[in-house]
Design a protein around this motif. Structure first.
Motif, PDB file in Angstrom:
ATOM      1  N   GLU A 199       3.189   8.702  -5.139  1.00 12.95           N
ATOM      2  CA  GLU A 199       1.753   8.395  -5.624  1.00 12.95           C
ATOM      3  C   GLU A 199       1.547   6.763  -4.765  1.00 12.95           C
ATOM      4  N   ARG A 200       2.572   6.110  -4.684  1.00 13.60           N
ATOM      5  CA  ARG A 200       2.308   4.676  -4.252  1.00 13.60           C
ATOM      6  C   ARG A 200       2.678   4.772  -2.623  1.00 13.60           C
ATOM      7  N   GLY A 201       3.824   5.344  -2.105  1.00 10.07           N
ATOM      8  CA  GLY A 201       4.072   5.710  -0.664  1.00 10.07           C
ATOM      9  C   GLY A 201       4.855   4.569  -0.192  1.00 10.07           C
TER      10      GLY A 201
ATOM     11  N   ARG B 274      -0.273   4.359   0.539  1.00  9.78           N
ATOM     12  CA  ARG B 274       0.301   5.640   0.143  1.00  9.78           C
ATOM     13  C   ARG B 274       0.358   6.471   1.520  1.00  9.78           C
TER      14      ARG B 274
END
Ligand code: TXA
Ligand code: MG
Length: 323
Positions: A180-182, A279
């Protein structure tokens, strides 16, 4: 080169059975690739010396670069390290989530000395990803997990990014989909009433001040002697192709990655949104590597907020120093 999907026979869809299997594998000293909200991790029982050493070997990681230990919550963390007030405030504000605290290791932590590369401190993080949390709860183990890439290569944010050499060393992979955040977690050293950022990441200095009132400063890879983040000394996040920053347009043979008004062949975020760019960053670099292009050019990214963490990775990727 991206690996053809068919070669990865170790991936399992997260579910009750596979989570139980992952926990059992960790307890037996095996390596398991696990999803987190930041990047995929190569996990092992942090108390098992052999298992931890296998992580270093699998990644080709220098043994002076310590690993992050993942725990479900503050309570589990306090069994491993000493918390001062600042550390407690940070954990309360950001856990579970992408903030890693570097804390004095407890004498009775039971952690393998290899995890902390012989340091007196240990880096702890309670991740937010539901699958990772389920594995932590099911196993009851502190899980050492660096990003699941060979040392010096790009971190994987999807199963398809996994390097065959890393896959070979893992007993299984839990496929949690794209992260989700990457970008990796922010690594901080909690001081008496301030915070030193050892590695910029998903949580920005502004986020820390906003949520806790504490002042956060960037160590720029330095930090006090002995407490800097050893990983920041290396040329990390290195793509296989040369990378040029602040590129408004591409030159011959370059794969152009855009941002905002600069379109590129693909864009980190057409809207110029830094969260979206973070992300997409590693996926874009992976795509560029497997495109057949001979070099990568990337549009300017504003050096503010999350842009600082993105630029940290890009400067390292473009850098010439060895590691
Ligand atoms: O988002 C993340 O943090 C991911 C996921 C899997 O949790 N993990 C990750 O681990 O990025 P790794 O091993 O790729 O990076 C850990 C960083 C390195 O820069 C390392 O030097 C630093 O944390 N670190 C670990 N222990 C430390 C310590 N005791 N003191 C200072 N820095 C430490
Ligand atoms: Mg890493």
């Amino acid at each position: 080169m991206q690996m053809p999907k068919a070669e990865n026979t170790k991936s399992q869809t997260p579910g009750r059975t596979s989570i139980r299997r992952a926990a059992a594998s960790l307890a037996k000293g095996k390596l398991v690739i696990l999803p987190t909200e930041t990047v995929y991790g190569l996990g092992a029982d942090a108390r098992n010396d052999d298992a931890v050493r296998r992580i270093f070997r699998a990644k080709g990681r220098p043994d002076f670069n310590p690993l992050i230990v993942h725990i479900p919550d503050i309570k589990a963390a306090k069994a491993l390290a000493e918390f001062n007030d600042t550390a407690h405030t940070l954990a309360k504000a950001f856990w579970p989530g992408p903030l890693t605290l570097v804390l004095p290791k407890r004498a009775d932590s039971g952690l393998s000395p290899a995890v902390t590369a012989g340091l007196e401190t240990v880096a702890l993080r309670a991740p937010a990803h539901a699958v990772m949390r389920a594995v932590l709860r099911e196993s009851g183990l502190p899980v050492a997990a660096p990003s699941a890439n060979p040392s010096g290569r790009l971190s994987p944010t999807e199963i398809d990014h996994l390097d065959p050499a890393i896959l070979r060393e893992a007993e299984m992979v839990l496929d949690g989909g794209p992260c989700e955040r990457g970008l990796e977690s922010t690594v901080v050293l909690p001081g008496k009433d301030s915070v030193l950022i050892l590695r910029p990441g998903v949580i920005t200095a502004e986020d820390i001040t906003e949520r806790t009132g504490l002042t956060a400063t960037d160590a720029d890879g330095e930090g006090p002697a002995g407490i800097r983040s050893p990983g920041q000394l290396l040329r990390h996040y290195s793509p296989k192709l040369p990378l040029r920053r602040n590129a408004v347009r591409a030159e011959e043979g370059e794969f152009h990655i855009g941002f905002g008004t600069i379109k590129g062949r693909i864009s980190l975020s057409p809207a110029g949104d830094l969260e979206e760019a973070a992300r997409n960053l590693f996926a874009a670099l992976h795509a560029a590597e497997s495109s057949g292009a001979t070099a990568i050019a990337i549009a300017p990214i504003p050096d503010e907020g999350l842009g600082r963490a993105i630029n940290d990775r890009l400067i390292r990727a473009a850098g010439k120093s060895a590691g």
